[in-house]
Motif scaffolding. Structure first.
Motif, PDB file in Angstrom:
ATOM      1  N   LEU A   1      56.096  68.614 142.882  1.00  0.00           N
ATOM      2  CA  LEU A   1      56.235  67.166 142.754  1.00  0.00           C
ATOM      3  C   LEU A   1      56.526  67.035 141.122  1.00  0.00           C
ATOM      4  O   LEU A   1      57.835  66.773 140.817  1.00  0.00           O
ATOM      5  N   PHE A   2      55.379  67.170 140.382  1.00  0.00           N
ATOM      6  CA  PHE A   2      55.348  66.849 139.285  1.00  0.00           C
ATOM      7  C   PHE A   2      56.713  67.227 138.648  1.00  0.00           C
ATOM      8  O   PHE A   2      56.908  67.439 137.623  1.00  0.00           O
ATOM      9  N   LYS A   3      56.793  69.336 138.734  1.00  0.00           N
ATOM     10  CA  LYS A   3      57.052  70.137 137.896  1.00  0.00           C
ATOM     11  C   LYS A   3      58.970  69.731 138.148  1.00  0.00           C
ATOM     12  O   LYS A   3      60.100  69.400 137.563  1.00  0.00           O
ATOM     13  N   SER A   4      59.408  69.324 139.549  1.00  0.00           N
ATOM     14  CA  SER A   4      60.626  68.387 139.662  1.00  0.00           C
ATOM     15  C   SER A   4      60.922  67.342 139.173  1.00  0.00           C
ATOM     16  O   SER A   4      62.117  67.103 139.047  1.00  0.00           O
TER      17      SER A   4
ATOM     18  N   SER B   1      50.409  56.644 148.515  1.00  0.00           N
ATOM     19  CA  SER B   1      51.312  56.113 148.478  1.00  0.00           C
ATOM     20  C   SER B   1      52.738  56.150 147.567  1.00  0.00           C
ATOM     21  O   SER B   1      53.528  56.101 147.771  1.00  0.00           O
ATOM     22  N   ASP B   2      52.013  55.999 146.065  1.00  0.00           N
ATOM     23  CA  ASP B   2      52.583  55.959 144.807  1.00  0.00           C
ATOM     24  C   ASP B   2      53.750  57.343 144.640  1.00  0.00           C
ATOM     25  O   ASP B   2      54.630  57.237 144.128  1.00  0.00           O
ATOM     26  N   ILE B   3      52.933  58.495 145.279  1.00  0.00           N
ATOM     27  CA  ILE B   3      54.457  59.509 145.957  1.00  0.00           C
ATOM     28  C   ILE B   3      55.363  59.511 146.168  1.00  0.00           C
ATOM     29  O   ILE B   3      55.894  59.861 146.129  1.00  0.00           O
ATOM     30  N   PHE B   4      54.711  59.079 148.213  1.00  0.00           N
ATOM     31  CA  PHE B   4      55.783  58.803 148.762  1.00  0.00           C
ATOM     32  C   PHE B   4      55.649  57.540 148.812  1.00  0.00           C
ATOM     33  O   PHE B   4      56.527  56.485 150.210  1.00  0.00           O
ATOM     34  N   ALA B   5      56.772  56.990 147.662  1.00  0.00           N
ATOM     35  CA  ALA B   5      57.082  55.323 147.772  1.00  0.00           C
ATOM     36  C   ALA B   5      58.065  55.267 148.253  1.00  0.00           C
ATOM     37  O   ALA B   5      58.225  54.309 148.853  1.00  0.00           O
ATOM     38  N   THR B   6      59.307  56.247 148.118  1.00  0.00           N
ATOM     39  CA  THR B   6      60.215  56.108 148.141  1.00  0.00           C
ATOM     40  C   THR B   6      60.626  56.275 149.886  1.00  0.00           C
ATOM     41  O   THR B   6      61.851  56.730 150.446  1.00  0.00           O
ATOM     42  N   HIS B   7      59.220  58.068 150.484  1.00  0.00           N
ATOM     43  CA  HIS B   7      59.122  57.852 152.016  1.00  0.00           C
ATOM     44  C   HIS B   7      58.336  57.636 152.206  1.00  0.00           C
ATOM     45  O   HIS B   7      57.735  58.900 152.426  1.00  0.00           O
ATOM     46  N   PRO B   8      57.987  56.442 152.445  1.00  0.00           N
ATOM     47  CA  PRO B   8      56.765  56.214 153.154  1.00  0.00           C
ATOM     48  C   PRO B   8      56.607  56.955 154.944  1.00  0.00           C
ATOM     49  O   PRO B   8      55.355  57.152 155.082  1.00  0.00           O
ATOM     50  N   ASP B   9      57.417  57.646 155.514  1.00  0.00           N
ATOM     51  CA  ASP B   9      57.155  57.691 156.729  1.00  0.00           C
ATOM     52  C   ASP B   9      56.587  59.380 156.773  1.00  0.00           C
ATOM     53  O   ASP B   9      56.763  59.409 157.330  1.00  0.00           O
ATOM     54  N   LEU B  10      57.647  59.379 155.293  1.00  0.00           N
ATOM     55  CA  LEU B  10      56.247  60.874 155.450  1.00  0.00           C
ATOM     56  C   LEU B  10      55.534  61.718 155.005  1.00  0.00           C
ATOM     57  O   LEU B  10      54.473  62.542 155.207  1.00  0.00           O
TER      58      LEU B  10
ATOM     59  N   GLY C   1      63.405  65.780 148.790  1.00  0.00           N
ATOM     60  CA  GLY C   1      64.305  66.395 147.202  1.00  0.00           C
ATOM     61  C   GLY C   1      64.014  66.798 146.088  1.00  0.00           C
ATOM     62  O   GLY C   1      64.760  66.939 145.510  1.00  0.00           O
ATOM     63  N   VAL C   2      62.735  67.303 146.688  1.00  0.00           N
ATOM     64  CA  VAL C   2      62.994  68.444 145.710  1.00  0.00           C
ATOM     65  C   VAL C   2      62.990  70.380 146.259  1.00  0.00           C
ATOM     66  O   VAL C   2      62.504  70.729 147.394  1.00  0.00           O
TER      67      VAL C   2
END
Length: 494
Positions: free
Chosen positions: A42-45, A62-71, A142-143
Protein backbone atom coordinates in the motif's frame (compact mmCIF):
# COMPACT_ATOMS: atom_id res chain seq x y z
CA UNK A 1 20.26 -5.69 -1.76
CA UNK A 2 21.64 -7.53 1.23
CA UNK A 3 18.74 -6.83 3.57
CA UNK A 4 15.21 -8.14 3.56
CA UNK A 5 12.72 -5.53 4.75
CA UNK A 6 10.11 -8.10 5.71
CA UNK A 7 12.55 -10.17 7.76
CA UNK A 8 13.79 -7.04 9.53
CA UNK A 9 10.24 -5.93 10.26
CA UNK A 10 9.48 -9.34 11.76
CA UNK A 11 12.57 -9.14 13.93
CA UNK A 12 12.41 -5.52 15.07
CA UNK A 13 8.82 -4.31 14.91
CA UNK A 14 7.23 -7.60 15.96
CA UNK A 15 9.54 -7.69 18.98
CA UNK A 16 8.39 -4.20 19.99
CA UNK A 17 4.68 -4.86 19.43
CA UNK A 18 4.61 -8.28 21.09
CA UNK A 19 6.84 -7.49 24.06
CA UNK A 20 5.08 -8.51 27.25
CA UNK A 21 2.31 -10.31 25.35
CA UNK A 22 1.30 -13.76 26.57
CA UNK A 23 -2.07 -14.43 24.95
CA UNK A 24 -2.35 -15.61 21.32
CA UNK A 25 1.36 -14.85 20.86
CA UNK A 26 1.87 -17.20 17.91
CA UNK A 27 -1.31 -16.04 16.16
CA UNK A 28 -0.42 -12.37 16.62
CA UNK A 29 3.06 -12.99 15.24
CA UNK A 30 1.56 -14.71 12.19
CA UNK A 31 -0.90 -11.85 11.67
CA UNK A 32 1.95 -9.32 11.73
CA UNK A 33 3.92 -11.42 9.22
CA UNK A 34 0.96 -11.28 6.83
CA UNK A 35 0.24 -7.61 7.51
CA UNK A 36 3.73 -6.20 6.90
CA UNK A 37 3.98 -6.99 3.15
CA UNK A 38 0.40 -5.79 2.58
CA UNK A 39 1.13 -2.51 4.35
CA UNK A 40 4.34 -2.00 2.35
CA UNK A 41 2.49 -2.73 -0.90
CA UNK A 42 0.00 0.00 0.00
CA UNK A 43 2.82 2.42 0.87
CA UNK A 44 4.60 1.76 -2.43
CA UNK A 45 1.48 2.36 -4.50
CA UNK A 46 0.07 5.21 -2.38
CA UNK A 47 2.84 7.37 -0.87
CA UNK A 48 0.19 9.86 0.24
CA UNK A 49 -1.00 7.21 2.72
CA UNK A 50 2.43 7.37 4.38
CA UNK A 51 2.09 11.11 4.91
CA UNK A 52 -1.43 10.71 6.25
CA UNK A 53 -0.35 8.09 8.81
CA UNK A 54 2.71 10.13 9.80
CA UNK A 55 0.43 13.02 10.71
CA UNK A 56 -1.61 10.81 13.04
CA UNK A 57 -0.63 10.59 16.71
CA UNK A 58 -1.73 6.97 16.85
CA UNK A 59 -2.22 5.66 13.29
CA UNK A 60 -4.84 2.94 13.12
CA UNK A 61 -6.01 0.25 10.75
CA UNK A 62 -9.14 2.36 10.22
CA UNK A 63 -6.96 5.09 8.67
CA UNK A 64 -5.69 2.60 6.09
CA UNK A 65 -9.19 1.40 5.21
CA UNK A 66 -10.77 4.86 5.50
CA UNK A 67 -12.18 4.76 1.96
CA UNK A 68 -13.18 1.07 2.17
CA UNK A 69 -14.38 0.44 5.75
CA UNK A 70 -16.24 -2.69 4.68
CA UNK A 71 -12.97 -4.27 3.56
CA UNK A 72 -11.38 -3.79 6.95
CA UNK A 73 -13.66 -6.31 8.62
CA UNK A 74 -13.17 -8.80 5.79
CA UNK A 75 -9.42 -8.36 6.08
CA UNK A 76 -9.50 -8.89 9.86
CA UNK A 77 -11.61 -12.02 9.53
CA UNK A 78 -9.12 -13.37 6.99
CA UNK A 79 -6.04 -12.61 9.10
CA UNK A 80 -7.39 -13.39 12.59
CA UNK A 81 -8.12 -17.10 12.30
CA UNK A 82 -9.57 -18.29 15.62
CA UNK A 83 -8.46 -15.17 17.54
CA UNK A 84 -11.05 -12.41 18.18
CA UNK A 85 -10.75 -9.82 15.42
CA UNK A 86 -10.65 -6.98 17.97
CA UNK A 87 -7.54 -8.53 19.52
CA UNK A 88 -5.74 -8.79 16.18
CA UNK A 89 -6.84 -5.28 15.19
CA UNK A 90 -5.29 -3.89 18.38
CA UNK A 91 -2.01 -5.66 17.62
CA UNK A 92 -1.94 -4.34 14.04
CA UNK A 93 -2.78 -0.83 15.25
CA UNK A 94 0.24 -0.89 17.56
CA UNK A 95 2.50 -2.01 14.70
CA UNK A 96 1.87 0.88 12.30
CA UNK A 97 3.82 3.63 14.07
CA UNK A 98 6.96 1.54 14.71
CA UNK A 99 6.79 0.28 11.10
CA UNK A 100 6.83 3.88 9.87
CA UNK A 101 9.73 4.64 12.20
CA UNK A 102 11.67 1.63 10.91
CA UNK A 103 11.07 2.57 7.26
CA UNK A 104 12.11 6.18 7.90
CA UNK A 105 15.32 4.94 9.49
CA UNK A 106 16.09 2.57 6.61
CA UNK A 107 15.25 5.21 3.98
CA UNK A 108 17.26 7.87 5.80
CA UNK A 109 14.33 10.25 5.43
CA UNK A 110 10.75 10.70 6.57
CA UNK A 111 9.67 11.82 3.09
CA UNK A 112 6.95 9.51 1.73
CA UNK A 113 8.65 9.45 -1.68
CA UNK A 114 11.89 8.20 -0.10
CA UNK A 115 10.05 5.46 1.79
CA UNK A 116 8.15 4.42 -1.36
CA UNK A 117 11.45 4.27 -3.25
CA UNK A 118 12.95 2.08 -0.51
CA UNK A 119 10.06 -0.37 -0.82
CA UNK A 120 10.33 -0.33 -4.63
CA UNK A 121 14.01 -1.23 -4.31
CA UNK A 122 13.15 -4.22 -2.15
CA UNK A 123 9.94 -5.10 -3.95
CA UNK A 124 10.84 -8.71 -4.93
CA UNK A 125 11.25 -9.68 -1.28
CA UNK A 126 8.10 -7.78 -0.27
CA UNK A 127 5.92 -9.23 -3.02
CA UNK A 128 7.12 -12.78 -2.36
CA UNK A 129 6.00 -12.42 1.27
CA UNK A 130 2.44 -11.43 0.35
CA UNK A 131 -0.22 -13.99 1.41
CA UNK A 132 -1.87 -15.78 -1.48
CA UNK A 133 -5.13 -13.91 -0.85
CA UNK A 134 -3.48 -10.47 -0.71
CA UNK A 135 -3.69 -9.58 -4.45
CA UNK A 136 -7.50 -9.67 -4.34
CA UNK A 137 -7.56 -7.41 -1.27
CA UNK A 138 -5.06 -4.97 -2.74
CA UNK A 139 -6.95 -4.90 -6.02
CA UNK A 140 -10.14 -4.00 -4.14
CA UNK A 141 -8.18 -1.14 -2.56
CA UNK A 142 -7.10 0.04 -5.99
CA UNK A 143 -3.53 -1.23 -5.74
CA UNK A 144 -1.65 -3.25 -8.33
CA UNK A 145 1.23 -5.35 -7.07
CA UNK A 146 2.91 -5.58 -10.48
CA UNK A 147 5.48 -2.80 -9.72
CA UNK A 148 6.32 -2.35 -13.34
CA UNK A 149 6.41 -6.07 -14.03
CA UNK A 150 3.69 -8.09 -15.66
CA UNK A 151 1.35 -9.85 -13.28
CA UNK A 152 1.42 -13.62 -13.40
CA UNK A 153 -1.54 -14.15 -15.69
CA UNK A 154 -2.67 -17.14 -17.69
CA UNK A 155 -2.32 -16.70 -21.47
CA UNK A 156 -5.42 -15.88 -23.42
CA UNK A 157 -7.40 -18.96 -24.43
CA UNK A 158 -9.63 -19.11 -27.45
CA UNK A 159 -13.29 -19.96 -26.68
CA UNK A 160 -13.37 -23.29 -28.47
CA UNK A 161 -10.06 -24.24 -26.89
CA UNK A 162 -11.45 -23.47 -23.45
CA UNK A 163 -14.41 -25.78 -24.02
CA UNK A 164 -12.12 -28.56 -25.19
CA UNK A 165 -9.85 -28.12 -22.16
CA UNK A 166 -12.88 -28.17 -19.86
CA UNK A 167 -13.99 -31.52 -21.28
CA UNK A 168 -10.53 -32.95 -20.75
CA UNK A 169 -10.46 -31.60 -17.21
CA UNK A 170 -13.80 -33.20 -16.37
CA UNK A 171 -12.34 -36.57 -17.33
CA UNK A 172 -8.92 -36.14 -15.77
CA UNK A 173 -9.87 -34.60 -12.41
CA UNK A 174 -11.37 -37.76 -10.85
CA UNK A 175 -8.34 -39.77 -12.00
CA UNK A 176 -5.89 -37.21 -10.60
CA UNK A 177 -7.79 -37.04 -7.31
CA UNK A 178 -7.64 -40.83 -6.98
CA UNK A 179 -3.86 -40.87 -7.62
CA UNK A 180 -3.25 -38.09 -5.08
CA UNK A 181 -5.39 -39.83 -2.45
CA UNK A 182 -3.53 -43.10 -2.96
CA UNK A 183 -0.19 -41.33 -2.61
CA UNK A 184 -1.29 -39.63 0.61
CA UNK A 185 -2.45 -42.91 2.10
CA UNK A 186 0.89 -44.50 1.22
CA UNK A 187 2.80 -41.67 2.86
CA UNK A 188 0.65 -41.84 6.00
CA UNK A 189 1.20 -45.60 6.24
CA UNK A 190 4.97 -45.15 5.81
CA UNK A 191 5.07 -42.41 8.46
CA UNK A 192 3.23 -44.60 10.96
CA UNK A 193 5.56 -47.52 10.22
CA UNK A 194 8.64 -45.34 10.62
CA UNK A 195 7.35 -44.02 13.94
CA UNK A 196 6.81 -47.53 15.29
CA UNK A 197 10.32 -48.56 14.22
CA UNK A 198 12.10 -45.50 15.66
CA UNK A 199 10.09 -44.71 18.79
CA UNK A 200 12.17 -45.57 21.87
CA UNK A 201 10.81 -47.49 24.80
CA UNK A 202 12.18 -45.02 27.37
CA UNK A 203 10.68 -41.68 28.41
CA UNK A 204 12.82 -39.92 25.79
CA UNK A 205 10.77 -38.95 22.69
CA UNK A 206 12.08 -39.52 19.19
CA UNK A 207 13.58 -36.29 17.87
CA UNK A 208 14.83 -35.32 14.45
CA UNK A 209 18.19 -33.67 14.06
CA UNK A 210 16.77 -30.76 12.09
CA UNK A 211 14.19 -29.57 14.66
CA UNK A 212 14.60 -27.61 17.88
CA UNK A 213 13.80 -29.06 21.30
CA UNK A 214 10.47 -28.14 22.83
CA UNK A 215 11.01 -25.50 25.51
CA UNK A 216 9.25 -24.23 28.63
CA UNK A 217 10.43 -21.08 30.39
CA UNK A 218 8.79 -19.51 33.42
CA UNK A 219 9.59 -17.20 36.34
CA UNK A 220 8.05 -16.44 39.71
CA UNK A 221 7.90 -13.16 41.60
CA UNK A 222 8.78 -12.24 45.15
CA UNK A 223 5.76 -14.17 46.51
CA UNK A 224 6.36 -17.27 44.39
CA UNK A 225 3.49 -16.53 41.99
CA UNK A 226 3.83 -16.92 38.23
CA UNK A 227 5.05 -13.73 36.54
CA UNK A 228 6.28 -14.83 33.09
CA UNK A 229 5.83 -17.99 31.06
CA UNK A 230 6.53 -19.06 27.49
CA UNK A 231 6.00 -22.40 25.69
CA UNK A 232 7.55 -23.61 22.42
CA UNK A 233 6.29 -26.87 20.93
CA UNK A 234 5.22 -28.56 17.73
CA UNK A 235 2.21 -30.20 19.41
CA UNK A 236 -0.72 -27.81 19.81
CA UNK A 237 -2.90 -30.40 21.55
CA UNK A 238 -0.36 -31.04 24.29
CA UNK A 239 0.24 -27.32 24.72
CA UNK A 240 -3.49 -26.87 25.44
CA UNK A 241 -3.27 -29.56 28.12
CA UNK A 242 -0.16 -28.04 29.66
CA UNK A 243 -1.68 -24.55 29.59
CA UNK A 244 -4.62 -25.78 31.66
CA UNK A 245 -2.26 -27.40 34.17
CA UNK A 246 -0.21 -24.20 34.52
CA UNK A 247 -3.28 -22.01 34.97
CA UNK A 248 -4.62 -24.37 37.64
CA UNK A 249 -1.32 -24.88 39.51
CA UNK A 250 -0.48 -21.18 39.69
CA UNK A 251 -4.08 -19.94 39.81
CA UNK A 252 -3.18 -17.79 36.80
CA UNK A 253 -5.86 -16.74 34.32
CA UNK A 254 -3.58 -16.07 31.34
CA UNK A 255 -1.07 -18.91 31.52
CA UNK A 256 1.81 -18.93 29.04
CA UNK A 257 2.63 -17.28 25.77
CA UNK A 258 2.81 -19.96 23.08
CA UNK A 259 4.75 -20.51 19.89
CA UNK A 260 3.63 -23.63 18.05
CA UNK A 261 5.19 -24.65 14.74
CA UNK A 262 6.77 -27.66 13.08
CA UNK A 263 10.32 -26.54 13.84
CA UNK A 264 9.90 -27.62 17.48
CA UNK A 265 9.73 -31.17 18.80
CA UNK A 266 6.25 -32.41 19.62
CA UNK A 267 7.27 -33.78 23.03
CA UNK A 268 9.31 -32.76 26.05
CA UNK A 269 11.66 -35.29 27.60
CA UNK A 270 9.97 -36.62 30.75
CA UNK A 271 6.98 -34.41 29.97
CA UNK A 272 4.66 -36.37 32.26
CA UNK A 273 6.61 -34.96 35.18
CA UNK A 274 6.10 -31.30 34.23
CA UNK A 275 2.98 -30.71 36.39
CA UNK A 276 4.67 -32.26 39.42
CA UNK A 277 7.77 -30.12 38.93
CA UNK A 278 5.72 -26.96 38.56
CA UNK A 279 3.95 -27.67 41.84
CA UNK A 280 7.37 -27.72 43.51
CA UNK A 281 8.38 -24.42 41.87
CA UNK A 282 5.18 -22.68 42.93
CA UNK A 283 5.78 -20.62 46.03
CA UNK A 284 9.56 -20.35 45.56
CA UNK A 285 10.36 -16.62 45.33
CA UNK A 286 12.19 -15.15 42.34
CA UNK A 287 12.74 -18.51 40.66
CA UNK A 288 13.38 -19.12 36.98
CA UNK A 289 12.98 -22.51 35.28
CA UNK A 290 14.00 -23.52 31.74
CA UNK A 291 13.00 -27.01 30.50
CA UNK A 292 14.68 -27.70 27.15
CA UNK A 293 16.01 -30.89 25.62
CA UNK A 294 17.53 -33.13 28.29
CA UNK A 295 18.43 -30.23 30.58
CA UNK A 296 16.39 -28.52 33.25
CA UNK A 297 17.91 -25.28 34.54
CA UNK A 298 16.83 -23.71 37.84
CA UNK A 299 17.86 -20.22 38.89
CA UNK A 300 16.87 -18.48 42.11
CA UNK A 301 17.89 -15.37 44.01
CA UNK A 302 18.73 -17.58 47.00
CA UNK A 303 21.18 -20.40 46.07
CA UNK A 304 19.77 -22.61 48.84
CA UNK A 305 16.32 -22.50 47.20
CA UNK A 306 17.78 -23.72 43.91
CA UNK A 307 19.62 -26.60 45.55
CA UNK A 308 16.56 -27.72 47.49
CA UNK A 309 14.47 -27.63 44.31
CA UNK A 310 17.04 -29.67 42.39
CA UNK A 311 17.12 -32.39 45.06
CA UNK A 312 13.32 -32.72 44.95
CA UNK A 313 13.03 -32.51 41.16
CA UNK A 314 15.80 -34.88 40.01
CA UNK A 315 13.97 -38.11 41.00
CA UNK A 316 10.99 -36.99 38.88
CA UNK A 317 13.01 -36.46 35.67
CA UNK A 318 15.14 -39.56 35.27
CA UNK A 319 16.16 -38.80 31.68
CA UNK A 320 17.25 -35.21 32.34
CA UNK A 321 20.10 -33.32 33.96
CA UNK A 322 19.03 -30.75 36.55
CA UNK A 323 21.32 -27.73 36.79
CA UNK A 324 21.20 -24.94 39.36
CA UNK A 325 22.66 -21.48 39.63
CA UNK A 326 22.11 -18.36 41.70
CA UNK A 327 20.74 -15.30 39.92
CA UNK A 328 23.50 -13.30 38.27
CA UNK A 329 24.48 -10.13 40.08
CA UNK A 330 24.16 -8.26 36.80
CA UNK A 331 20.74 -9.59 35.82
CA UNK A 332 17.62 -7.56 36.52
CA UNK A 333 15.37 -9.01 39.28
CA UNK A 334 11.89 -10.11 38.28
CA UNK A 335 10.27 -7.37 40.37
CA UNK A 336 12.25 -4.72 38.47
CA UNK A 337 11.22 -6.18 35.13
CA UNK A 338 7.60 -6.09 36.25
CA UNK A 339 7.97 -2.44 37.25
CA UNK A 340 9.56 -1.61 33.90
CA UNK A 341 6.75 -3.28 31.97
CA UNK A 342 4.00 -1.63 34.05
CA UNK A 343 5.61 1.80 33.79
CA UNK A 344 6.03 1.58 30.04
CA UNK A 345 2.45 0.47 29.52
CA UNK A 346 1.24 3.43 31.63
CA UNK A 347 3.37 5.83 29.59
CA UNK A 348 1.98 4.57 26.28
CA UNK A 349 -1.57 4.87 27.58
CA UNK A 350 -1.02 8.41 28.91
CA UNK A 351 0.51 9.60 25.64
CA UNK A 352 -2.35 8.07 23.66
CA UNK A 353 -4.86 10.04 25.76
CA UNK A 354 -3.28 13.43 24.99
CA UNK A 355 -5.47 15.51 22.71
CA UNK A 356 -3.32 16.31 19.62
CA UNK A 357 -5.23 19.60 19.25
CA UNK A 358 -4.44 20.69 22.80
CA UNK A 359 -0.90 19.56 23.59
CA UNK A 360 0.57 20.69 26.90
CA UNK A 361 4.22 20.27 27.75
CA UNK A 362 3.41 19.05 31.26
CA UNK A 363 1.17 16.31 29.88
CA UNK A 364 3.99 15.01 27.68
CA UNK A 365 6.52 15.16 30.52
CA UNK A 366 4.11 13.44 32.91
CA UNK A 367 3.59 10.58 30.49
CA UNK A 368 7.28 10.21 29.66
CA UNK A 369 8.22 10.10 33.34
CA UNK A 370 5.93 7.10 33.82
CA UNK A 371 8.24 4.93 31.72
CA UNK A 372 11.45 3.32 32.96
CA UNK A 373 14.35 3.51 30.51
CA UNK A 374 16.45 0.62 31.79
CA UNK A 375 19.81 0.94 30.03
CA UNK A 376 22.14 -2.06 30.03
CA UNK A 377 25.18 -1.75 32.28
CA UNK A 378 27.62 0.91 30.98
CA UNK A 379 25.49 1.31 27.84
CA UNK A 380 23.68 4.28 26.34
CA UNK A 381 21.70 2.24 23.80
CA UNK A 382 17.98 2.91 24.24
CA UNK A 383 16.06 -0.33 24.93
CA UNK A 384 13.64 -1.36 22.18
CA UNK A 385 10.82 -1.36 24.74
CA UNK A 386 11.08 2.43 25.06
CA UNK A 387 11.40 3.34 21.40
CA UNK A 388 7.68 3.14 20.64
CA UNK A 389 7.01 5.41 23.64
CA UNK A 390 9.53 7.96 22.41
CA UNK A 391 8.02 7.67 18.92
CA UNK A 392 4.62 8.62 20.35
CA UNK A 393 6.15 11.55 22.24
CA UNK A 394 8.01 12.75 19.15
CA UNK A 395 4.79 12.82 17.14
CA UNK A 396 3.28 15.11 19.77
CA UNK A 397 6.30 17.37 20.25
CA UNK A 398 6.56 17.95 16.48
CA UNK A 399 3.04 19.36 16.55
CA UNK A 400 3.73 21.68 19.48
CA UNK A 401 6.63 24.10 19.01
CA UNK A 402 5.96 25.56 22.46
CA UNK A 403 7.09 22.34 24.13
CA UNK A 404 10.68 22.50 25.43
CA UNK A 405 12.09 19.62 27.47
CA UNK A 406 15.26 18.98 29.42
CA UNK A 407 16.23 15.32 29.47
CA UNK A 408 18.02 14.58 32.75
CA UNK A 409 20.24 11.53 33.20
CA UNK A 410 20.95 9.98 36.62
CA UNK A 411 22.97 6.99 37.84
CA UNK A 412 23.38 5.13 41.11
CA UNK A 413 26.43 5.73 43.31
CA UNK A 414 28.29 2.56 42.30
CA UNK A 415 31.64 3.13 40.62
CA UNK A 416 33.62 6.25 39.75
CA UNK A 417 31.81 9.56 40.24
CA UNK A 418 33.22 11.20 37.12
CA UNK A 419 32.52 8.15 34.98
CA UNK A 420 28.94 8.01 36.25
CA UNK A 421 28.38 11.65 35.37
CA UNK A 422 29.75 11.15 31.88
CA UNK A 423 27.56 8.07 31.41
CA UNK A 424 24.44 9.91 32.60
CA UNK A 425 25.14 12.71 30.12
CA UNK A 426 25.64 10.19 27.33
CA UNK A 427 22.35 8.45 28.11
CA UNK A 428 20.39 11.70 28.29
CA UNK A 429 21.92 12.75 24.96
CA UNK A 430 20.97 9.38 23.45
CA UNK A 431 17.31 10.08 24.28
CA UNK A 432 17.55 13.59 22.78
CA UNK A 433 19.25 12.23 19.65
CA UNK A 434 16.53 9.60 19.22
CA UNK A 435 13.75 12.20 19.44
CA UNK A 436 15.57 14.45 16.98
CA UNK A 437 15.92 11.51 14.61
CA UNK A 438 12.13 11.16 14.74
CA UNK A 439 11.78 14.75 13.52
CA UNK A 440 11.76 16.83 16.74
CA UNK A 441 13.43 20.25 16.44
CA UNK A 442 16.76 20.07 18.35
CA UNK A 443 16.03 23.54 19.74
CA UNK A 444 13.17 22.02 21.77
CA UNK A 445 15.44 19.63 23.66
CA UNK A 446 18.54 19.63 25.83
CA UNK A 447 20.42 16.89 27.67
CA UNK A 448 21.95 17.19 31.13
CA UNK A 449 23.79 14.48 33.07
CA UNK A 450 23.81 14.58 36.86
CA UNK A 451 25.51 11.27 37.59
CA UNK A 452 24.82 10.21 41.17
CA UNK A 453 24.37 13.75 42.52
CA UNK A 454 20.57 13.62 42.96
CA UNK A 455 19.50 10.21 44.34
CA UNK A 456 15.83 9.51 44.99
CA UNK A 457 16.46 6.34 47.04
CA UNK A 458 19.08 4.69 49.25
CA UNK A 459 22.10 3.56 47.22
CA UNK A 460 22.87 0.96 49.88
CA UNK A 461 20.16 -1.37 48.52
CA UNK A 462 19.68 -2.95 45.10
CA UNK A 463 16.15 -1.55 44.95
CA UNK A 464 17.42 1.94 45.70
CA UNK A 465 20.14 1.68 43.07
CA UNK A 466 17.54 0.62 40.51
CA UNK A 467 15.39 3.68 41.29
CA UNK A 468 18.39 6.00 41.09
CA UNK A 469 19.31 4.80 37.58
CA UNK A 470 16.76 6.88 35.72
CA UNK A 471 15.93 9.37 32.98
CA UNK A 472 13.67 12.29 33.90
CA UNK A 473 11.95 14.90 31.74
CA UNK A 474 11.72 18.51 32.87
CA UNK A 475 9.57 21.18 31.24
CA UNK A 476 10.95 24.68 30.74
CA UNK A 477 8.51 27.54 30.27
CA UNK A 478 10.40 29.69 27.78
CA UNK A 479 8.23 32.70 28.54
CA UNK A 480 8.89 32.81 32.31
CA UNK A 481 12.14 30.86 32.50
CA UNK A 482 10.65 28.69 35.27
CA UNK A 483 11.45 24.99 35.11
CA UNK A 484 8.73 22.58 36.14
CA UNK A 485 9.48 18.98 36.86
CA UNK A 486 7.07 16.06 36.97
CA UNK A 487 7.82 13.16 39.30
CA UNK A 488 6.02 10.56 41.44
CA UNK A 489 4.86 13.26 43.87
CA UNK A 490 3.29 15.38 41.13
CA UNK A 491 4.32 18.66 39.57
CA UNK A 492 6.99 20.64 41.40
CA UNK A 493 7.90 24.23 40.56
CA UNK A 494 11.58 25.15 40.91
Amino acid sequence: MNINLIDLLKQKVSAIVLEGETEYLSEKSQALSSFFPILLALFKSKPELIGNLQSQLNPRLSDIFATHPDLKQQFLEQISGTVPTATIESTLNHSIAPTLGFLESEAGSSEPSAIAHLIETHWPAVSSALPHWAPALLSALGVSIASGHALHQAPAVEPYRAVEEKKKSSFLLPLIAFIVLAALLALMFKACSDKKETEPESGVPAQTATSEPAKLQLSTGSTGDLTTCQLYSGNASYIDILQKDIKQIFNHNIGCGVETNASYHTEFIDQDAIPSVLKLVKGVPNASLTWMGDQLSIQTANPADAEQLAVRIQPLVKNMTVMTQAASATSEPVDNMTAISAGNISAEKALAEINPDNIRALDIATALNMQIINFDTASSNIPDANKSILDQAAALIKRASQVHLTVKGHTDAMGDVAANKALSQKRAQAVVDYLVKQGVDPAQLQAVGYGSELPVADNATAEGQFKNRRIEFEVLNTETGVAREVNEQGVNQQ
